[in-house]
Design an enzyme around this catalytic site. Structure first.
Site, PDB file in Angstrom:
ATOM      1  N   ARG A   1       8.599  -5.374  11.458  1.00  0.00           N
ATOM      2  CA  ARG A   1       7.666  -4.803  10.245  1.00  0.00           C
ATOM      3  C   ARG A   1       6.507  -5.820  10.611  1.00  0.00           C
ATOM      4  NH1 ARG A   1      10.237  -1.247  10.225  1.00  0.00           N
ATOM      5  NH2 ARG A   1      11.141   0.009   8.457  1.00  0.00           N
TER       6      ARG A   1
ATOM      7  N   HIS B   1       4.199   2.368  16.159  1.00  0.00           N
ATOM      8  CA  HIS B   1       5.570   2.507  15.481  1.00  0.00           C
ATOM      9  C   HIS B   1       6.434   3.816  16.030  1.00  0.00           C
ATOM     10  CE1 HIS B   1       7.142   1.342  11.342  1.00  0.00           C
ATOM     11  NE2 HIS B   1       8.323   1.934  12.149  1.00  0.00           N
TER      12      HIS B   1
ATOM     13  N   GLU C   1      -0.589   0.617   8.581  1.00  0.00           N
ATOM     14  CA  GLU C   1      -0.488   1.835   9.488  1.00  0.00           C
ATOM     15  C   GLU C   1      -0.713   2.909   8.612  1.00  0.00           C
ATOM     16  OE1 GLU C   1       3.666   1.609  10.787  1.00  0.00           O
ATOM     17  OE2 GLU C   1       3.577  -0.460  11.604  1.00  0.00           O
TER      18      GLU C   1
END
Length: 318
Positions: free
Chosen positions: A231, A279, A260
């Site tokens: 994360r 991601h 993000e």
């Protein structure tokens, strides 16, 4: 039983789920409601009818339900639901399961691929290919080997364990930093100066946020590479950017960032010593079909009154 699917599936994945529901012991299934078939304003009402939900519905719906008993998330992360008051009577009878461990192999491969791209200049060679420029000979002295590197992996879950397994094939010296046994995060200040690679595979919890502070990043040697596949909150991102810009760190592989999508004005976009994988680390061709299979296995357990796999403990944050 009413099942609500809050997860858009392709035809083949949907057929896999439909056939399993029809061929199994479906006597207790009254209906299966598909969010993707409904207008957005109708999905909340479908959710409120359901005893079982597959997907990640908006957190604001949960306290309104009187029927909900189990939610199978389609992600390992559950950040949007941490803010819910799990002591509320409406939620005390709700079990939440996630995909803990599901992404171990693809995320580990992404981490190693990013490292290899930086070490072997694959990213730079790809840019040169796009420009039709042949300068390979000049790059050879700048290339590095993963062979026998000293690696710190933060997080001993499925991702960390799989990374360690892969890197042992390169004769790397891998140290897993765990929560419950030595070495722990408390030992990082002693471990960081010797690390060639630092790989973070941490969840987002109060105790993991800013684990890699600016002070800790400053302990690393200039040739070191930082990888984050957990994360974005685990790293002090401004401090990381500064260290990369001033050559106090050699490079970074970032599957996750603090915000993000990454803002267009972030300097990370244009830094040649950074690989951004956006991601995508957990992705692969059969990803959604395998998520359906996880849900179906847990559904069998739910119907049989057996303990479900990967129950989330919101009090502990994982």
């Amino acid at each position: 039983m009413t099942i609500y699917i809050h997860f858009p599936l392709q035809d083949a994945e949907r057929e896999l789920l439909t056939q399993a529901l029809q061929s199994g012991d479906s006597s207790d299934t009254n209906q299966c409601l598909w969010g993707q078939d409904l207008a957005p304003e109708k999905r909340r009402d479908a959710f409120l009818q359901a005893e079982v939900v597959f997907g990640n519905p908006p957190a604001g719906w949960w306290l309104e339900s009187r029927n909900l008993r189990w939610v199978q998330l389609y992600s390992a992360g559950f950040d949007p639901y941490l803010a819910l008051d799990w002591e509320q009577p409406e939620l005390q009878h709700v079990t939440v399961t996630n995909l803990r461990g599901f992404f171990g192999q693809p995320v580990a491969e992404t981490a190693v691929a990013g490292i290899m791209a930086l070490y072997r200049k694959i990213d730079e060679l790809a840019r040169l290919q796009a420009e039709r420029r042949w300068v390979g000979g000049e790059l050879r002295p700048q290339m590095n080997l993963l062979y026998r590197k000293r690696v710190l992996v933060l997080g001993a879950g499925a991702i960390g364990e799989t990374i360690m397994k892969i890197l042992r094939g390169f004769d790397c010296h891998v140290t897993l930093v765990r929560r419950s046994q030595a070495p722990t995060v408390e030992d990082l200040n002693e471990l960081l100066p010797e690390a060639d690679l630092l790989i973070a595979a941490l969840p987002d919890t109060e105790e993991t946020r800013n684990t890699l502070s600016g002070q800790r990043l400053a302990l690393m040697k200039p040739s070191a590479i930082v990888v984050n596949v957990g994360r974005g909150s685990a790293i002090d991102e401004p401090a990381l950017i500064d260290a990369l810009q001033t050559s106090r760190l050699a490079g970074a592989v970032l599957d996750v960032t603090l915000q993000e999508p990454l803002p267009t004005d972030s300097p990370l976009w244009s830094m040649t010593n950074v690989i951004l994988t956006q991601h995508t680390g957990g992705g692969y061709a059969d990803e959604n079909a395998d998520k359906v299979r996880v849900f179906l296995r847990n559904l069998d357990r739910y119907r049989a009154g057996e303990p479900l796999e990967n129950v989330v403990d919101f009090s502990r944050g994982y």
